[in-house]
Scaffold this motif. Structure first.
Motif, PDB file in Angstrom:
ATOM      1  N   GLU A   7      -6.298  -3.200   8.555  1.00 22.87           N
ATOM      2  CA  GLU A   7      -4.972  -3.624   8.994  1.00 22.87           C
ATOM      3  C   GLU A   7      -3.942  -2.501   9.016  1.00 22.87           C
ATOM      4  OE1 GLU A   7      -3.581  -7.115   6.890  1.00 22.87           O
ATOM      5  OE2 GLU A   7      -1.505  -6.576   7.324  1.00 22.87           O
ATOM      6  N   THR A   8      -3.998  -1.596   8.057  1.00 24.15           N
ATOM      7  CA  THR A   8      -2.939  -0.591   7.927  1.00 24.15           C
ATOM      8  C   THR A   8      -3.320   0.790   8.453  1.00 24.15           C
ATOM      9  OG1 THR A   8      -3.692   0.075   5.718  1.00 24.15           O
ATOM     10  CG2 THR A   8      -2.069  -1.704   5.836  1.00 24.15           C
ATOM     11  N   GLY A   9      -4.597   1.050   8.609  1.00 28.85           N
ATOM     12  CA  GLY A   9      -5.023   2.375   9.036  1.00 28.85           C
ATOM     13  C   GLY A   9      -5.023   3.406   7.921  1.00 28.85           C
ATOM     14  N   TYR A  10      -4.735   3.001   6.710  1.00 28.22           N
ATOM     15  CA  TYR A  10      -4.772   3.912   5.563  1.00 28.22           C
ATOM     16  C   TYR A  10      -6.232   4.242   5.217  1.00 28.22           C
ATOM     17  CZ  TYR A  10       0.097   3.553   3.863  1.00 28.22           C
ATOM     18  OH  TYR A  10       1.463   3.636   3.695  1.00 28.22           O
ATOM     19  N   ALA A  11      -6.436   5.431   4.658  1.00 28.34           N
ATOM     20  CA  ALA A  11      -7.720   5.760   4.050  1.00 28.34           C
ATOM     21  C   ALA A  11      -7.566   5.418   2.573  1.00 28.34           C
ATOM     22  CB  ALA A  11      -8.036   7.236   4.216  1.00 28.34           C
ATOM     23  N   ILE A  12      -8.095   4.296   2.170  1.00 27.06           N
ATOM     24  CA  ILE A  12      -7.815   3.787   0.837  1.00 27.06           C
ATOM     25  C   ILE A  12      -8.603   4.510  -0.247  1.00 27.06           C
ATOM     26  CG2 ILE A  12      -7.888   1.728  -0.633  1.00 27.06           C
ATOM     27  CD1 ILE A  12      -7.082   0.096   1.711  1.00 27.06           C
ATOM     28  N   GLN A  13      -7.882   4.893  -1.296  1.00 23.63           N
ATOM     29  CA  GLN A  13      -8.503   5.634  -2.389  1.00 23.63           C
ATOM     30  C   GLN A  13      -8.627   4.796  -3.657  1.00 23.63           C
ATOM     31  OE1 GLN A  13      -5.317   8.446  -2.325  1.00 23.63           O
ATOM     32  NE2 GLN A  13      -6.462   9.963  -1.137  1.00 23.63           N
ATOM     33  N   ALA A  14      -7.765   3.825  -3.796  1.00 24.46           N
ATOM     34  CA  ALA A  14      -7.779   3.028  -5.027  1.00 24.46           C
ATOM     35  C   ALA A  14      -7.012   1.736  -4.813  1.00 24.46           C
ATOM     36  CB  ALA A  14      -7.125   3.813  -6.155  1.00 24.46           C
ATOM     37  N   HIS A  15      -7.164   0.823  -5.744  1.00 27.36           N
ATOM     38  CA  HIS A  15      -6.353  -0.377  -5.699  1.00 27.36           C
ATOM     39  C   HIS A  15      -6.035  -0.812  -7.112  1.00 27.36           C
ATOM     40  CE1 HIS A  15     -10.404  -2.514  -5.931  1.00 27.36           C
ATOM     41  NE2 HIS A  15      -9.754  -2.923  -6.994  1.00 27.36           N
ATOM     42  N   GLN A  16      -5.031  -1.636  -7.246  1.00 26.35           N
ATOM     43  CA  GLN A  16      -4.722  -2.231  -8.538  1.00 26.35           C
ATOM     44  C   GLN A  16      -4.332  -3.676  -8.277  1.00 26.35           C
ATOM     45  OE1 GLN A  16      -1.840   0.054 -10.776  1.00 26.35           O
ATOM     46  NE2 GLN A  16      -2.995   1.938 -10.498  1.00 26.35           N
ATOM     47  N   ARG A  32       5.219   6.888   1.099  1.00 24.36           N
ATOM     48  CA  ARG A  32       5.709   5.703   1.795  1.00 24.36           C
ATOM     49  C   ARG A  32       4.964   4.452   1.339  1.00 24.36           C
ATOM     50  NH1 ARG A  32       5.282   5.486   7.874  1.00 24.36           N
ATOM     51  NH2 ARG A  32       5.375   3.241   7.501  1.00 24.36           N
ATOM     52  N   VAL A  33       5.632   3.339   1.427  1.00 25.05           N
ATOM     53  CA  VAL A  33       5.030   2.081   0.995  1.00 25.05           C
ATOM     54  C   VAL A  33       5.073   1.095   2.151  1.00 25.05           C
ATOM     55  CG1 VAL A  33       5.258   0.105  -0.551  1.00 25.05           C
ATOM     56  CG2 VAL A  33       5.619   2.415  -1.418  1.00 25.05           C
ATOM     57  N   ASP A  34       3.941   0.573   2.531  1.00 25.10           N
ATOM     58  CA  ASP A  34       3.864  -0.391   3.616  1.00 25.10           C
ATOM     59  C   ASP A  34       3.391  -1.753   3.118  1.00 25.10           C
ATOM     60  OD1 ASP A  34       4.591   1.157   5.947  1.00 25.10           O
ATOM     61  OD2 ASP A  34       2.748   2.296   5.634  1.00 25.10           O
ATOM     62  N   ASP A  35       3.619  -2.743   3.954  1.00 24.01           N
ATOM     63  CA  ASP A  35       3.116  -4.087   3.654  1.00 24.01           C
ATOM     64  C   ASP A  35       1.681  -4.217   4.129  1.00 24.01           C
ATOM     65  OD1 ASP A  35       5.526  -5.466   2.726  1.00 24.01           O
ATOM     66  OD2 ASP A  35       6.282  -5.051   4.732  1.00 24.01           O
ATOM     67  N   PHE A  91      -2.535  -1.215  -3.109  1.00 26.57           N
ATOM     68  CA  PHE A  91      -3.553  -0.282  -2.638  1.00 26.57           C
ATOM     69  C   PHE A  91      -2.935   1.107  -2.574  1.00 26.57           C
ATOM     70  CE2 PHE A  91      -4.701  -4.392  -0.837  1.00 26.57           C
ATOM     71  CZ  PHE A  91      -6.036  -4.472  -1.186  1.00 26.57           C
ATOM     72  N   PHE A  92      -3.785   2.124  -2.725  1.00 27.23           N
ATOM     73  CA  PHE A  92      -3.312   3.506  -2.678  1.00 27.23           C
ATOM     74  C   PHE A  92      -4.241   4.294  -1.771  1.00 27.23           C
ATOM     75  CE2 PHE A  92      -2.207   1.496  -6.611  1.00 27.23           C
ATOM     76  CZ  PHE A  92      -0.865   1.792  -6.749  1.00 27.23           C
ATOM     77  N   GLY A  93      -3.657   5.120  -0.949  1.00 28.12           N
ATOM     78  CA  GLY A  93      -4.490   5.915  -0.049  1.00 28.12           C
ATOM     79  C   GLY A  93      -3.631   6.808   0.819  1.00 28.12           C
ATOM     80  N   LEU A  94      -4.206   7.306   1.901  1.00 23.74           N
ATOM     81  CA  LEU A  94      -3.458   8.170   2.808  1.00 23.74           C
ATOM     82  C   LEU A  94      -3.040   7.372   4.031  1.00 23.74           C
ATOM     83  CD1 LEU A  94      -5.640  11.402   2.711  1.00 23.74           C
ATOM     84  CD2 LEU A  94      -3.392  11.039   1.658  1.00 23.74           C
ATOM     85  N   CYS A  95      -1.771   7.425   4.361  1.00 24.89           N
ATOM     86  CA  CYS A  95      -1.297   6.723   5.543  1.00 24.89           C
ATOM     87  C   CYS A  95      -1.799   7.464   6.784  1.00 24.89           C
ATOM     88  CB  CYS A  95       0.227   6.624   5.538  1.00 24.89           C
ATOM     89  SG  CYS A  95       1.078   8.179   5.828  1.00 24.89           S
ATOM     90  N   PRO A  96      -1.786   6.810   7.921  1.00 23.20           N
ATOM     91  CA  PRO A  96      -2.311   7.442   9.136  1.00 23.20           C
ATOM     92  C   PRO A  96      -1.691   8.821   9.399  1.00 23.20           C
ATOM     93  CG  PRO A  96      -2.003   5.115   9.511  1.00 23.20           C
ATOM     94  CD  PRO A  96      -1.443   5.397   8.144  1.00 23.20           C
ATOM     95  N   GLN A 118      -3.134  11.417   7.086  1.00 20.47           N
ATOM     96  CA  GLN A 118      -4.527  11.730   7.407  1.00 20.47           C
ATOM     97  C   GLN A 118      -4.582  12.791   8.495  1.00 20.47           C
ATOM     98  OE1 GLN A 118      -7.229   8.259   7.985  1.00 20.47           O
ATOM     99  NE2 GLN A 118      -5.571   7.079   7.077  1.00 20.47           N
ATOM    100  N   ILE A 146       0.843  -1.184   0.000  1.00 22.77           N
ATOM    101  CA  ILE A 146       0.000   0.000   0.000  1.00 22.77           C
ATOM    102  C   ILE A 146       0.877   1.232   0.000  1.00 22.77           C
ATOM    103  CG2 ILE A 146      -0.217  -0.029   2.551  1.00 22.77           C
ATOM    104  CD1 ILE A 146      -3.211   0.828   2.046  1.00 22.77           C
ATOM    105  N   ARG A 147       0.595   2.167  -0.895  1.00 19.85           N
ATOM    106  CA  ARG A 147       1.410   3.381  -0.985  1.00 19.85           C
ATOM    107  C   ARG A 147       0.604   4.617  -0.651  1.00 19.85           C
ATOM    108  NH1 ARG A 147       3.079   5.258  -6.479  1.00 19.85           N
ATOM    109  NH2 ARG A 147       1.624   6.945  -6.156  1.00 19.85           N
ATOM    110  N   CYS A 148       1.200   5.479   0.161  1.00 21.97           N
ATOM    111  CA  CYS A 148       0.522   6.719   0.524  1.00 21.97           C
ATOM    112  C   CYS A 148       0.633   7.678  -0.659  1.00 21.97           C
ATOM    113  CB  CYS A 148       1.135   7.350   1.768  1.00 21.97           C
ATOM    114  SG  CYS A 148       0.256   8.855   2.244  1.00 21.97           S
ATOM    115  N   THR A 149      -0.516   8.187  -1.102  1.00 18.73           N
ATOM    116  CA  THR A 149      -0.533   9.069  -2.272  1.00 18.73           C
ATOM    117  C   THR A 149      -0.050  10.468  -1.899  1.00 18.73           C
ATOM    118  OG1 THR A 149      -2.860   9.552  -1.816  1.00 18.73           O
ATOM    119  CG2 THR A 149      -2.389   7.841  -3.420  1.00 18.73           C
TER     120      THR A 149
END
Lengths: 145, 145
Positions: free
Chosen positions: B120-129, A101-104, A132-137, A140, A94-97
């Motif tokens: 699991e990650t606490g990210y606010a997910i916006q997209a996936h691939q 940063r990229v997490d597992d 996955f792509f989104g905002l990391c904690p 946010q 998962i990468r923070c847009t």
DNA sequence: CTTAGTGCAAAGCTTTTGCAATCCC
DNA sequence: GGGATTGCAAAAGCTTTGCACTAAG
């Protein structure tokens, strides 16, 4: 932070007919001690202090071989460069847009998706990569200010 | 093969303050009429016969804008270049590790994975691939010979 | 010893950029 | 007409390659 013992690393390389070099072990060690999913350039910089003569080309060559023997995997997080992960067990990333940063993401429920994709397309599936792509904690929180 | 009407394409571009140019429409049309998920170079070559003066740089610029207005999406199938898809609905892709073709996988069950990854990650997910890799039906047959 | 691997510099690719000419609106 | 867009060529990454030198087994 998936760390095999030096003997196991050595064995895996030899098994496949590759020589065990200081450089290859050094690249593996960087990958094995981080959760940051670095790219070649970052690994190269990390090694500069301990191995000042090591070249970027060698980092690339080492990474190719580590992937080939199953000591690393290459990630494609929609960036200009590849990132690498010493944890070769298939798991999503998962990468923070915002901060990049990229997490597992550790393994999700058994792969209904893969089965379903195989059924639908007729492919003999060998691997998958989920991103996955989104905002990391952290991002946010910062966004609120 | 996801084709919006010319008026819709035009409207989407204008809405976002972009001018409607022959080149942008041409690039969109190539994408809209194929299921091959071409990269910039392939699109450029496809357009050579009809638009001999069009430059590769313009193809790249057009693709960036099409993605920005939601008329295309960029794919990262672990290759050296990006591929593009006019179907912007999120859906997985699958690449044959033998011949390199890339196919669509139509939408799989509702996204338990995304929910689980968020938890699991606490990210606010916006997209996936999601990407799958394997042997396409053709290659499975050829391999037997 | 013999062969694979390293380091360096140069080349290769994909993608981006700068800028004058051109086209949309 | 004015400002965005095009096309061209050059530049900018990331990654690979060629080759003499070095090191692993």
């Amino acid at each position: 932070m998936t760390m095999l013992k030096p003997k196991e690393v050595t064995a895996l390389l030899r098994e496949r007919g590759f020589k065990v070099t200081t450089q290859r072990l050094a690249v593996y060690n960087v990958l094995a001690h981080t959760t940051a999913h670095p790219n070649a350039e970052t690994i190269y910089q990390e090694l500069q202090s301990h191995y000042p003569t090591m070249s970027l080309a060698t980092v690339y060559k080492s990474l190719t071989i580590l992937c080939e023997v199953g000591l690393a995997q290459e990630l494609n997080v929609s960036e200009d460069s590849f990132r690498y992960d010493a944890n070769t067990q298939p798991h999503p990333h998962i990468r923070c847009t915002r901060c990049g940063r990229v997490d597992d993401v550790m393994q999700l429920p058994p792969d209904a998706l893969e089965t379903q994709a195989a059924r639908e397309t007729g492919y003999a599936i060998q691997a998958h990569q989920y991103y996955f792509f989104g905002l990391c904690p952290d991002c946010q929180h910062q966004k609120k200010h």
